[in-house]
Design an enzyme around this catalytic site. Structure first.
Site, PDB file in Angstrom:
ATOM      1  N   HIS A 122       0.922  -1.234   0.067  1.00  0.00           N
ATOM      2  CA  HIS A 122       0.213  -0.072  -0.040  1.00  0.00           C
ATOM      3  C   HIS A 122       1.096   1.295   0.048  1.00  0.00           C
ATOM      4  O   HIS A 122       1.832   1.272   0.507  1.00  0.00           O
ATOM      5  CB  HIS A 122      -1.005  -0.056   1.237  1.00  0.00           C
ATOM      6  N   CYS A 134      -3.996   2.554  -4.568  1.00  0.00           N
ATOM      7  CA  CYS A 134      -5.048   3.083  -3.691  1.00  0.00           C
ATOM      8  C   CYS A 134      -5.039   4.715  -4.297  1.00  0.00           C
ATOM      9  O   CYS A 134      -4.249   5.264  -4.390  1.00  0.00           O
ATOM     10  CB  CYS A 134      -4.619   3.283  -2.299  1.00  0.00           C
ATOM     11  N   HIS A 160      -7.992  -0.056  -4.148  1.00  0.00           N
ATOM     12  CA  HIS A 160      -8.640   0.793  -3.217  1.00  0.00           C
ATOM     13  C   HIS A 160      -8.995   1.934  -4.001  1.00  0.00           C
ATOM     14  O   HIS A 160      -8.223   2.565  -4.416  1.00  0.00           O
ATOM     15  CB  HIS A 160      -7.914   1.164  -1.960  1.00  0.00           C
ATOM     16  N   ASP A 164     -13.102   2.229  -1.198  1.00  0.00           N
ATOM     17  CA  ASP A 164     -12.203   2.525   0.308  1.00  0.00           C
ATOM     18  C   ASP A 164     -12.779   3.788   0.816  1.00  0.00           C
ATOM     19  O   ASP A 164     -13.226   4.640  -0.128  1.00  0.00           O
ATOM     20  CB  ASP A 164     -10.787   2.809  -0.042  1.00  0.00           C
ATOM     21  N   HIS A 165     -12.884   3.767   1.931  1.00  0.00           N
ATOM     22  CA  HIS A 165     -13.544   4.663   2.808  1.00  0.00           C
ATOM     23  C   HIS A 165     -14.712   5.148   2.460  1.00  0.00           C
ATOM     24  O   HIS A 165     -15.409   4.525   1.560  1.00  0.00           O
ATOM     25  CB  HIS A 165     -12.530   6.059   2.900  1.00  0.00           C
ATOM     26  N   TYR A 195     -15.029   4.144   7.443  1.00  0.00           N
ATOM     27  CA  TYR A 195     -15.450   2.821   6.950  1.00  0.00           C
ATOM     28  C   TYR A 195     -17.184   2.894   7.433  1.00  0.00           C
ATOM     29  O   TYR A 195     -17.536   1.843   8.033  1.00  0.00           O
ATOM     30  CB  TYR A 195     -14.751   1.678   7.639  1.00  0.00           C
TER      31      TYR A 195
END
Length: 410
Positions: A239, A277, A304, A360-361, A377
């Site tokens: 990542h 990401c 991501h 993601d998020h 999340y």
């Protein structure tokens, strides 16, 4: 893309039922409760798999643990101090145990000290939604005046230092404590939680670790773990730094396309791969996400997908977590690049032609607000993001659009 969802275990406010109703195909999780450096035993791995296998009423869920995020790399490994060789051996044994349990993808990071950094975990948007934000001035106030890191002031432009001093002076004790808590915030159920003295001690341990030293230590780690992963048929995916620019005087070695290309070349095995990401990398204006996917796509093992909006075009600066299709990364172009890579893999006969992706998020919206879930999340905010991403993927996969996805990598 294979649609997955990050789950933090039984304490997560999002249940297996919620994931199923969101249309999730697989689960991304980890054994957050185990201390860094410990072996993930077959028993602990099976326990997590069993927890995912049922809905809240005991009915089969059909969900499986498909991606590990994250198998942590200890600070000892990064600094090559203490029992770092024992930690590498434990990491490899954990990888072998995960392989025996049928899991093939491991996401990890090599960020020193802090996994990710935000100054506000619930920043209010004009709509009333809440999101995570990194405010560069607030971070300077933390670094210079709260953490009081030696030499911190030298790392910020004069204008930022002056603004940070004024902002710090206007903060009451509760605001200062909240800012410090946000910066060192951890994952729910994690075995370790940092205090300010912990952070100061860790920073001191990195005093001799320059960018070049950390790169060498990372390559040493890869030379030990990547060949084992290759032999097992597993895929490791690092990542990026989050944010992708220097903080706290620490080295940053996974922030740009050049960084990734160097890490991949250092141990040139297919198992040594990338977590792309779009949010972390997108916080830096000189990162071209669709281009990175086109150029490095054969080593992208995990995705991501999220979006951020930067306050300025400076390399280091403030940003917030925007809606998935509303930030400054062209998400449609990025997904088109992903689908091109999947088409190439399928044509080449690769078994891993479908790349696991997770939304993601996400912003806290509707009933997410006040639910007390893990920042970044939320259930509904991620469901909205997944629906938007799935819609883009569906449109780009239509037969009328497919010819445009067959082009060669630039």
């Amino acid at each position: 893309m294979r649609h997955t969802w990050r789950w933090f275990g039984p304490r997560d406010r999002v249940s297996t039922d919620d994931m199923l109703q969101a249309g999730v195909q697989g689960v991304v999780t980890a054994l957050h409760h185990l201390p860094t450096g410990a072996v993930w035993t077959p028993e602990e791995i099976r326990k997590r798999q069993d927890e995912l296998a049922v809905m809240t009423d005991g009915a089969p869920s059909g969900l499986a643990w498909e991606v590990v995020e994250s198998l942590p790399v200890s600070e000892s490994i990064k600094t090559q101090t203490g029992d770092w060789k024992g930690h590498v051996a434990a990491w490899i044994q954990s990888m072998r145990n995960l392989h025996a349990a049928g899991i093939r993808v491991i996401c990890y990071n090599f960020m020193p000290v802090l996994d990710w950094t935000r100054t506000d975990l619930a920043w209010r948007r004009p709509t009333g939604a809440r999101c995570m934000r990194f405010d560069y001035t607030d971070f300077a106030a933390f670094d210079i005046h709260i953490l009081q890191r030696p030499g911190a002031a030298d790392d910020f432009p004069e204008a930022v230092r002056e603004d940070a001093a004024r902002r710090f002076a206007a903060m009451d004790d509760a605001t200062r404590q909240a800012l410090a808590g946000n910066v060192v915030f951890g994952l729910p159920g994690a075995a370790e939680h940092f205090t300010l003295p912990d952070v100061r001690a860790l920073l001191a341990s990195y005093a001799p670790v320059t960018d070049a030293v950390l790169r060498r230590h990372f390559h040493d780690f890869l030379e030990q773990v990547a060949p084992v992963a290759q032999d097992l048929g597993m895929r490791l995916c690092c990542h990026p730094d989050d944010p992708p620019f220097p903080l706290l005087g620490l080295p940053r070695i996974m922030s740009t396309e050049a960084d990734y290309a160097e890490r991949m070349a250092a141990v040139d095995l297919p198992a040594n791969g990338i977590t792309l990401c779009s949010g972390s990398l997108g916080a830096r204006p000189d990162n071209d996400l669709p281009g990175m996917m086109d150029r490095l796509g054969d080593r992208v093992h995990f995705l991501h997908l999220r979006n951020v909006r930067r306050d300025t075009d400076a390399i280091a600066g403030s940003f917030f977590e925007d809606e998935h299709l509303a930030g400054q990364t062209d998400m449609v172009a990025l997904i088109a690049a992903i689908l091109r890579e999947e088409n190439r893999r399928r044509a080449a006969g690769r078994e891993d032609w479908t790349i696991p992706m997770r939304p993601d998020h996400g912003q806290d919206i509707l009933d997410d607000i006040g639910r007390g879930g893990q920042p970044g999340y939320p259930a509904i905010g991620r469901l909205k993001g997944l629906a938007e991403l799935r819609g883009v993927e569906t449109a780009l996969s239509h037969p009328a659009i497919q010819p445009a996805l067959q082009g060669a990598r630039p």
